[in-house]
Design a protein around this motif. Structure first.
Motif, PDB file in Angstrom:
ATOM      1  N   ASP A 199       0.954  -1.409  -0.007  1.00 22.59           N
ATOM      2  CA  ASP A 199       0.103  -0.228  -0.154  1.00 22.59           C
ATOM      3  C   ASP A 199       1.141   1.752  -0.070  1.00 22.59           C
ATOM      4  O   ASP A 199       1.269   1.188   1.202  1.00 22.59           O
ATOM      5  N   ILE A 200       1.377   1.874  -1.447  1.00 21.73           N
ATOM      6  CA  ILE A 200       1.516   2.714  -1.300  1.00 21.73           C
ATOM      7  C   ILE A 200       1.638   3.975  -0.858  1.00 21.73           C
ATOM      8  O   ILE A 200       2.279   4.864   0.412  1.00 21.73           O
ATOM      9  N   GLU A 201       0.382   3.948  -1.386  1.00 22.22           N
ATOM     10  CA  GLU A 201      -0.050   6.295  -0.716  1.00 22.22           C
ATOM     11  C   GLU A 201      -0.103   5.602   1.040  1.00 22.22           C
ATOM     12  O   GLU A 201       0.589   6.540   1.875  1.00 22.22           O
ATOM     13  N   GLY A 202      -0.166   4.526   1.514  1.00 21.90           N
ATOM     14  CA  GLY A 202      -1.044   4.775   2.895  1.00 21.90           C
ATOM     15  C   GLY A 202       0.694   4.437   3.714  1.00 21.90           C
ATOM     16  O   GLY A 202       0.448   5.424   4.721  1.00 21.90           O
ATOM     17  N   MET A 203       1.190   4.023   2.744  1.00 24.67           N
ATOM     18  CA  MET A 203       3.366   3.871   3.484  1.00 24.67           C
ATOM     19  C   MET A 203       3.290   5.350   3.833  1.00 24.67           C
ATOM     20  O   MET A 203       3.968   6.001   4.579  1.00 24.67           O
ATOM     21  N   CYS A 204       3.473   5.928   3.000  1.00 28.43           N
ATOM     22  CA  CYS A 204       4.156   6.778   2.211  1.00 28.43           C
ATOM     23  C   CYS A 204       3.298   8.125   2.979  1.00 28.43           C
ATOM     24  O   CYS A 204       3.952   9.219   3.547  1.00 28.43           O
ATOM     25  N   VAL A 221      11.815  -4.124   4.548  1.00 27.16           N
ATOM     26  CA  VAL A 221      11.048  -4.751   3.926  1.00 27.16           C
ATOM     27  C   VAL A 221      11.511  -6.415   3.136  1.00 27.16           C
ATOM     28  O   VAL A 221      12.512  -6.280   2.971  1.00 27.16           O
ATOM     29  N   SER A 222      11.179  -7.262   2.871  1.00 24.01           N
ATOM     30  CA  SER A 222      10.822  -8.482   2.695  1.00 24.01           C
ATOM     31  C   SER A 222      11.645  -8.639   1.053  1.00 24.01           C
ATOM     32  O   SER A 222      10.456  -8.171   0.185  1.00 24.01           O
ATOM     33  N   GLU A 223      12.832  -9.441   0.367  1.00 22.88           N
ATOM     34  CA  GLU A 223      13.360  -9.349  -0.962  1.00 22.88           C
ATOM     35  C   GLU A 223      11.754 -10.334  -1.645  1.00 22.88           C
ATOM     36  O   GLU A 223      12.299  -9.692  -3.033  1.00 22.88           O
ATOM     37  N   GLY A 224      11.394 -10.503  -1.431  1.00 23.46           N
ATOM     38  CA  GLY A 224       9.771 -11.126  -2.088  1.00 23.46           C
ATOM     39  C   GLY A 224       9.238 -10.463  -2.089  1.00 23.46           C
ATOM     40  O   GLY A 224       8.183 -10.795  -3.006  1.00 23.46           O
ATOM     41  N   ILE A 225       8.899  -9.018  -2.300  1.00 25.11           N
ATOM     42  CA  ILE A 225       8.142  -8.145  -2.415  1.00 25.11           C
ATOM     43  C   ILE A 225       7.566  -8.111  -4.107  1.00 25.11           C
ATOM     44  O   ILE A 225       8.513  -7.728  -4.955  1.00 25.11           O
ATOM     45  N   GLU A 226       6.389  -7.474  -4.689  1.00 21.89           N
ATOM     46  CA  GLU A 226       6.055  -6.571  -5.677  1.00 21.89           C
ATOM     47  C   GLU A 226       6.476  -5.654  -5.919  1.00 21.89           C
ATOM     48  O   GLU A 226       5.564  -5.024  -4.759  1.00 21.89           O
ATOM     49  N   LEU A 227       6.786  -5.018  -6.974  1.00 26.35           N
ATOM     50  CA  LEU A 227       7.109  -2.753  -6.782  1.00 26.35           C
ATOM     51  C   LEU A 227       6.163  -3.218  -8.083  1.00 26.35           C
ATOM     52  O   LEU A 227       7.696  -3.711  -8.815  1.00 26.35           O
ATOM     53  N   PRO A 228       5.842  -1.867  -8.161  1.00 31.93           N
ATOM     54  CA  PRO A 228       6.196  -1.781  -9.814  1.00 31.93           C
ATOM     55  C   PRO A 228       7.406  -1.337 -10.166  1.00 31.93           C
ATOM     56  O   PRO A 228       8.446  -0.756  -9.690  1.00 31.93           O
ATOM     57  N   GLY A 229       7.505  -2.009 -11.507  1.00 32.85           N
ATOM     58  CA  GLY A 229       9.219  -1.937 -11.697  1.00 32.85           C
ATOM     59  C   GLY A 229      10.018  -2.943 -11.599  1.00 32.85           C
ATOM     60  O   GLY A 229      11.158  -2.938 -12.168  1.00 32.85           O
ATOM     61  N   GLY A 255      13.306   2.664  -2.094  1.00 30.18           N
ATOM     62  CA  GLY A 255      13.936   4.218  -1.873  1.00 30.18           C
ATOM     63  C   GLY A 255      12.849   4.919  -2.641  1.00 30.18           C
ATOM     64  O   GLY A 255      12.566   6.173  -2.084  1.00 30.18           O
ATOM     65  N   ASP A 256      13.645   5.147  -4.046  1.00 21.70           N
ATOM     66  CA  ASP A 256      13.362   5.619  -5.162  1.00 21.70           C
ATOM     67  C   ASP A 256      11.701   6.129  -5.191  1.00 21.70           C
ATOM     68  O   ASP A 256      11.334   7.418  -4.962  1.00 21.70           O
ATOM     69  N   ILE A 257      11.268   5.237  -4.861  1.00 23.38           N
ATOM     70  CA  ILE A 257       9.502   6.045  -4.449  1.00 23.38           C
ATOM     71  C   ILE A 257       9.457   5.644  -3.160  1.00 23.38           C
ATOM     72  O   ILE A 257       8.334   7.469  -3.636  1.00 23.38           O
ATOM     73  N   ILE A 258       9.987   6.113  -2.497  1.00 25.34           N
ATOM     74  CA  ILE A 258       9.521   7.093  -0.940  1.00 25.34           C
ATOM     75  C   ILE A 258       9.880   8.299  -1.045  1.00 25.34           C
ATOM     76  O   ILE A 258       8.931   9.598  -0.674  1.00 25.34           O
ATOM     77  N   SER A 259      11.255   8.388  -1.739  1.00 23.59           N
ATOM     78  CA  SER A 259      11.635   9.794  -2.105  1.00 23.59           C
ATOM     79  C   SER A 259      11.318  10.627  -2.695  1.00 23.59           C
ATOM     80  O   SER A 259      11.112  11.638  -2.340  1.00 23.59           O
ATOM     81  N   GLU A 260      10.666   9.917  -3.738  1.00 17.87           N
ATOM     82  CA  GLU A 260       9.904  10.534  -4.408  1.00 17.87           C
ATOM     83  C   GLU A 260       8.312  11.450  -4.652  1.00 17.87           C
ATOM     84  O   GLU A 260       8.265  12.291  -4.264  1.00 17.87           O
ATOM     85  N   GLY A 263       9.321  12.803  -0.450  1.00 12.97           N
ATOM     86  CA  GLY A 263      10.183  14.468  -1.461  1.00 12.97           C
ATOM     87  C   GLY A 263      11.391  14.097   0.427  1.00 12.97           C
ATOM     88  O   GLY A 263      12.520  15.065   1.004  1.00 12.97           O
ATOM     89  N   ILE A 264      11.340  13.353   1.375  1.00 21.42           N
ATOM     90  CA  ILE A 264      11.930  12.484   1.995  1.00 21.42           C
ATOM     91  C   ILE A 264      13.486  11.639   1.372  1.00 21.42           C
ATOM     92  O   ILE A 264      13.067  11.281   1.222  1.00 21.42           O
ATOM     93  N   GLU A 265      14.889  12.376   2.043  1.00 19.99           N
ATOM     94  CA  GLU A 265      16.126  11.501   1.507  1.00 19.99           C
ATOM     95  C   GLU A 265      15.556  10.746   2.612  1.00 19.99           C
ATOM     96  O   GLU A 265      15.403  10.300   3.345  1.00 19.99           O
ATOM     97  N   THR A 266      16.175   9.495   1.283  1.00 18.46           N
ATOM     98  CA  THR A 266      15.430   8.494   1.737  1.00 18.46           C
ATOM     99  C   THR A 266      17.307   7.087   1.193  1.00 18.46           C
ATOM    100  O   THR A 266      17.918   7.687   1.282  1.00 18.46           O
TER     101      THR A 266
END
Ligand code: F6P
Length: 343
Positions: A199-204, A221-229, A255-260, A263-266
């Motif tokens: 839940d990317i929105e909820g997490m952010c 984060v578990s290595e086995g999750i699925e993310l866009p990309g 990390g790229d998704i969260i910082s984008e 706006g928080i450095e990750t």
């Protein structure tokens, strides 16, 4: 005539294997058994690569990670003539029983050899992933989580100083137990598991909320999750049909998704194979010893096709089939518990 038994360790190594071998050899000594070490899991039975184990070989193994027998992810059912070669080695060495220490894959082979070929086999439950059914815990899990928690402490120190979101990527291809326990016991602000769609929105939103209070935030984060990309490249499979996750870089992508989005450095770190070694925890040492001892007792009682499993505080024999028919994943109750702390 005294019995001869062979002991093998298969699949990924983890803490508790050496104590389990120690437990098995010490118990075998009581019964006057001859014990043979089988090198590198089922591979050793295919190649006839065995050696005699004496008490002094295992005496000092209690605090050692890894497995002194070596291991591999070999599936004799996937190798030409593999099963026949296994049976020939058992015959050539006059082995009365095999003790296989492993997770779902290694024990799945054990269960098949028992059911289809009548091999006298018993098992002990290892895996850092803790995803084996029919046992409350596997040895290896507690130490791996402890390594994860130590890593989180370091990430917290630096994340707090730099006011960043810090992500730890942990092992776990199909089950999120390691991520869940690491996150819960290190006060993580969000945990991502393979069992749940992210839940990317909820997490952010949650990370921004936390950040406004303490000026840093922690994610596991578990290595086995699925993310866009993620997972777009074709993955290589092992002999048990599991993905070999070498190129996914899930921590980086997250990390790229969260910082984008926030706006928080990750920053992120991947604990990887460091999570499998180090100093075995007391829990894993004792569970290793107990299951090793119990497995040899199962042989003595001719209770083949069974696994020495932890149920409550008892170690009992349960059918290998029950342990291997499906993996144990994180259920909704646990996911709901984790969410209590996402505020
Ligand atoms: O099966 C245990 C496990 O630790 C997984 O969590 C992980 O994905 C995998 O092994 C890694 O295996 P390897 O040592 O083959 O890279």
């Amino acid at each position: 005539m005294s019995k001869r038994i062979g002991v093998l360790t298969g699949g990924g190594d983890c803490c508790g294997l050496n104590p389990a071998i120690r437990g098995a050899v010490y118990r075998a000594y009581d019964y006057d058994y001859e014990v043979f070490g089988i090198r590198d899991g089922w591979r050793g039975l295919i190649d006839g690569n065995l050696f005699k184990i004496h008490l002094q070989d295992v005496e000092e193994l209690i605090d050692k990670a890894g497995t002194f027998l070596g291991t591999s992810r070999t599936n004799p059912f996937k190798i030409d003539d593999g099963v026949n070669r296994v049976l020939n080695t058992i015959n050539n060495y006059g082995l009365d029983a095999i003790l296989a220490m492993g997770g779902e894959d290694t024990l799945g082979v054990a269960s098949k050899l028992y059911k289809e070929k009548g091999v006298s086999v018993v098992g002990a439950p290892k895996t850092m992933d803790n995803d084996l059914s029919a046992t409350d815990f596997t040895f290896g899990f507690d130490s791996s989580v402890t390594r994860g928690v130590e890593a989180m402490k370091s990430l917290e120190d630096t994340g707090k100083s730099h006011h960043r979101v810090m992500i730890l990527e942990v092992m776990g291809r199909h089950a999120g137990w390691v991520a869940l326990y690491t996150g819960l016991s290190s006060g993580a602000d969000w945990i991502l598991l393979p069992e749940e769609k992210p839940d990317i929105e909820g997490m952010c939103k949650q990370l921004q909320r936390v950040y406004s209070r303490k000026k840093y935030a922690l994610v596991v984060v578990s290595e086995g999750i699925e993310l866009p990309g993620s997972g777009e490249e074709e993955e290589e499979l092992d002999q048990f049909g599991h993905m070999i996750l070498k190129k996914r870089e899930i921590g980086q992508t997250l990390g790229d998704i969260i910082s984008e989005k926030t706006g928080i450095e990750t920053r992120h770190a991947v604990i990887g194979h460091m999570q499998r070694g180090g100093i075995p925890t007391v829990f894993d040492r004792v569970l290793g010893l107990r299951t090793g001892v119990k497995a040899v007792e199962l042989i003595e009682q001719q209770e083949f096709g069974k696994l020495a499993a932890l149920k409550g505080n008892e170690v009992i024999g349960i059918p290998l089939e029950d342990a291997t028919s499906k993996i144990k994943t994180v259920n909704q109750e646990w996911i709901d518990l984790a969410k209590v702390f996402f505020k």
